[in-house]
Write a protein that holds these residues in place. Structure first.
Motif, short mmCIF file in Angstrom:
data_model
loop_
_atom_site.label_atom_id
_atom_site.label_comp_id
_atom_site.label_asym_id
_atom_site.label_seq_id
_atom_site.Cartn_x
_atom_site.Cartn_y
_atom_site.Cartn_z
N ARG A 471 0.83 -1.20 0.00
CA ARG A 471 0.00 0.00 0.00
C ARG A 471 0.87 1.26 0.00
O ARG A 471 0.59 2.22 -0.72
CB ARG A 471 -0.92 0.00 1.22
N ASP A 500 -7.91 11.15 0.76
CA ASP A 500 -7.25 10.20 1.67
C ASP A 500 -8.14 10.11 2.91
O ASP A 500 -7.84 10.72 3.95
CB ASP A 500 -5.85 10.71 2.01
N SER A 504 -4.31 7.88 6.01
CA SER A 504 -3.27 6.85 6.11
C SER A 504 -2.09 7.10 5.17
O SER A 504 -1.06 6.46 5.31
CB SER A 504 -3.88 5.47 5.80
N ASN A 569 -6.97 7.49 -2.55
CA ASN A 569 -6.22 6.51 -1.76
C ASN A 569 -7.18 5.77 -0.83
O ASN A 569 -8.20 6.30 -0.39
CB ASN A 569 -5.14 7.22 -0.93
N ASP A 570 -6.84 4.51 -0.56
CA ASP A 570 -7.54 3.70 0.45
C ASP A 570 -8.99 3.44 0.10
O ASP A 570 -9.86 3.36 0.98
CB ASP A 570 -7.45 4.40 1.81
#
Length: 670
Positions: A471, A500, A504, A569-570
């Motif tokens: 990741r 985000d 993270s 992201n994520d």
């Protein structure tokens, strides 16, 4: 250290072989004159210009362009020459600006062949002038120096050449302008063969339209292996087709006439070349020894500029590697098939299964097999040696959009004044040709979003198995891609947003956040996701309505017309059903109106959505943060190994480039 010159200042030159790079805000003509010790130009044969681009030790561009690269070899100029003056002029009779005061200040850089900048000069203070002596290289006491001149002429080329005591100044100026306006220097002879082997050459026809440019999906004219012993034809386009979500969107744009193109206001259609005049020829390669392949030359392809020639050359190398590897694999398959057939024939007779007759037949079949494979490998090795030599020449000559992060060209980086035709997203190679790497170039603006896969990877070296490491590395890869896109666009022409949700990615995102290149701090939490997705979705709707209604000028005052990139992201953390639908909408409709998506995600983590997200993954170009052989080539059946463009450990190049981009953005916003 680079010397940033001001008008009248000089600087010593320690190298004889140089490149003079010119950047301007509009197409200009570049030329040069050779002068004696008194600065006198003795005749038209002492002038290099688009109609006569080469003189001893000097080569200039063959057409008008916003960017030029002039080649100079001071050791090769005649002894009587003591001065080389670089001339810039706005072309006449072809439309466009008629005075330098209406365009951005031209920038001139003198560099070594490795791209290292020796001296630079920005020509300021121009207004009504349409021609200018930019700088001169002059010989003094056996050594060469460069001096910034910046002398402009409102009377254009004719007045400039007359000031250099050239009797035929008016006639020569007219011939230069005619050469540019009428394309007198743009006929395309067949370029020389790239090797002595006549069956290996670049296709000279214009590449066909690929699936990402509105053309049909290419299908292989032969199977994944081809007929035994057959040599597959060279593909007509960069051989990236349409295997599901694993194929790069690259190749040439379709022909002009796209109904989505609009005139005036905001135009988000893919750039298309309107001029039907063929591009100028590639520079001639140095003569080869009889029976030997030609010496590789950077820019050994047709194109309107050095960048376009290098782009075409890189794709030519890709095609050559695909073709020669396919021929080798086909030959090996044929040898295997032939040996099996011969052994079957021998063993079908019970009398030959015992005694020495069967053993002799096996040895004979195996010897023939080894001979065929050795012959195929020798041919492959010969082609790989030629390609390796070409890569060694081309790689150092690549401009920043095409260069690796460890290329010295980044040390002389400046924010560009126009968008390049392509950008490098990594490297490609095949198992038979390791360690040969071919740059993976993708056309701009992006026509598909990017998916950096942070899930379980089938990396070839097996170095990354920990999900946390993958990741982190995936987001670092996304940051490197975003930084390159920011670096190759002019100031204010590219805007980056980040989602985000859980915060993270703070550490990998630090280069973007700390340098201030983001439009706003990363959006966090469900509320941040909702607000940013809603804003970008509304932007897509507004531009679509304006373009479809034929009224791009109706966009709100102060509307940001730059290309937009959203890094997610994520995923799917922090996304509800509405946000997921908005994301799919941006992936499908965004690229056509300048909104692009970069997903950093593990598909398995979003499996709860089932087939709902299948169209999303298929619409994106899948890239990996570690080397993986997942890019399919439908033309010859290869699975190319992709390597991401990571920044070398300990290098500060990313921070330095992003700092310059941020400074240019602040200046542009004032």
């Amino acid at each position: 250290m680079t010397a940033e010159l001001v008008r009248g200042q000089n600087h010593p030159l320690s190298q004889a072989r140089l490149e003079i790079r010119v950047s301007a805000g509009a197409p200009i003509v570049a030329g040069a004159t050779l002068g004696d010790e008194n600065g006198k130009v003795h005749g038209t044969e002492w002038v290099a210009h688009p109609g006569a681009p080469t003189q001893p030790g000097l080569e200039v561009s063959r057409q008008a362009a916003a960017d030029h690269r002039l080649a100079v070899d001071l050791d090769a100029v005649p002894e009587v020459v003591h001065r080389v003056s670089v001339l810039l002029a706005l072309p006449t009779g072809v439309g466009g600006p008629v005075r330098f005061g209406a365009v951005a200040a031209p920038f001139i850089a003198v560099t070594g062949l490795d791209g290292t900048e020796v001296a630079s000069y920005t020509i300021t203070g121009l207004d009504a002038e349409s021609a200018v002596v930019a700088l001169e290289l002059y010989r003094r006491q056996g050594a060469w120096k460069v001096r910034a001149i910046g002398q402009g002429y409102a009377g254009g080329l004719a007045e400039l050449l007359a000031d250099q005591n050239l009797p035929e100044a008016g006639t020569l100026a007219n011939s230069i302008n005619d050469a540019v306006a009428q394309g007198m220097a743009r006929s395309v002879p067949a370029p020389p063969s790239r090797t002595a082997d006549s069956d290996r050459h670049r296709p000279q026809t214009a590449p066909a339209v690929g699936p990402d440019q509105g053309g049909p999906t290419p299908t292989s004219p032969y199977g994944t292996q081809g007929a035994p012993g057959a040599v597959p034809p060279s593909p007509a386009t960069p051989p990236y087709g349409e295997p599901p979500q694993n194929t790069p969107a690259s190749g040439y744009p379709a022909a002009s006439g796209d109904p989505s193109a609009t005139s005036g206001g905001v135009n988000y259609s893919h750039p298309r070349r309107q001029n039907t005049t063929p591009p100028p020829p590639a520079p001639p390669a140095p003569p080869a020894q009889p029976g030997q392949p030609g010496q590789p030359v950077a820019g050994d392809a047709t194109g309107w500029s050095m960048d376009e020639r290098l782009y075409n050359q890189v794709w030519g190398m890709f095609e050559d590697l695909a073709r020669t590897t396919a021929a080798y694999r086909s030959a090996v398959d044929f040898a295997d098939s032939r040996m099996e057939k011969e052994l079957d024939q021998v063993l079908s007779d019970p009398r030959s299964r015992i005694g020495g007759q069967g053993d002799a037949a096996r040895e004979a079949a195996q010897a023939k097999h080894a001979q065929l494979v050795d012959q195929a490998r020798a041919t492959l090795d010969r082609d790989l040696a030629q390609l390796t030599a070409e890569v060694d020449v081309v790689e150092p000559a690549l401009p920043p959009p095409y260069a690796r992060w460890d290329n010295p060209v980044w040390h002389a980086y400046r924010v560009p004044m126009e968008t390049p035709m392509a950008v490098r997203l990594g490297d490609l190679h095949l198992p038979e040709s390791d360690p040969l790497r071919i740059p993976m170039l993708v056309r701009l603006p992006l026509e598909r979003g990017l998916w950096i896969d942070s899930g379980a990877s089938g990396s070839l070296d097996g170095a990354f198995h920990d999900s946390h490491d993958l990741r982190r590395l995936a987001l670092e890869t996304a940051v490197a891609h975003a930084a390159r896109l920011l670096a190759v666009y002019p100031a204010g022409d590219f805007t980056v947003h980040v989602i985000d949700p859980a915060g993270s990615g703070a550490q990998p995102l630090a280069p973007l956040v700390q340098t201030g290149v983001l439009a706003a701090p990363p959006a966090v939490g469900a509320a941040g996701v909702t607000e940013l997705l809603g804003r970008l979705t509304q932007r897509v709707d507004l531009v679509q309505m304006a373009v479809r209604g034929g009224a791009p000028e109706s966009l709100p005052q102060g509307f940001d017309t730059s290309e937009q990139l959203l890094i997610v992201n994520d995923f799917p953390h922090g996304f509800d059903d509405r946000a997921v639908n908005q994301l799919r909408y941006l992936a499908d409709e965004g690229p056509s109106v300048g909104v692009h998506l970069m997903m950093v995600a593990d598909r398995e983590e979003a499996s709860a959505y089932g087939p709902l997200l299948d169209p999303l993954w298929r619409s994106l170009l899948r890239l990996t943060p570690v080397p993986e052989d997942h890019l399919a080539d439908p033309w010859v059946g290869h699975a190319w190994t992709y390597e991401p463009p990571l920044v070398p450990p300990g290098s500060q190049v990313l921070q330095q480039v992003l700092t310059q981009v941020a400074a240019a953005r602040r200046s542009w916003n004032r």
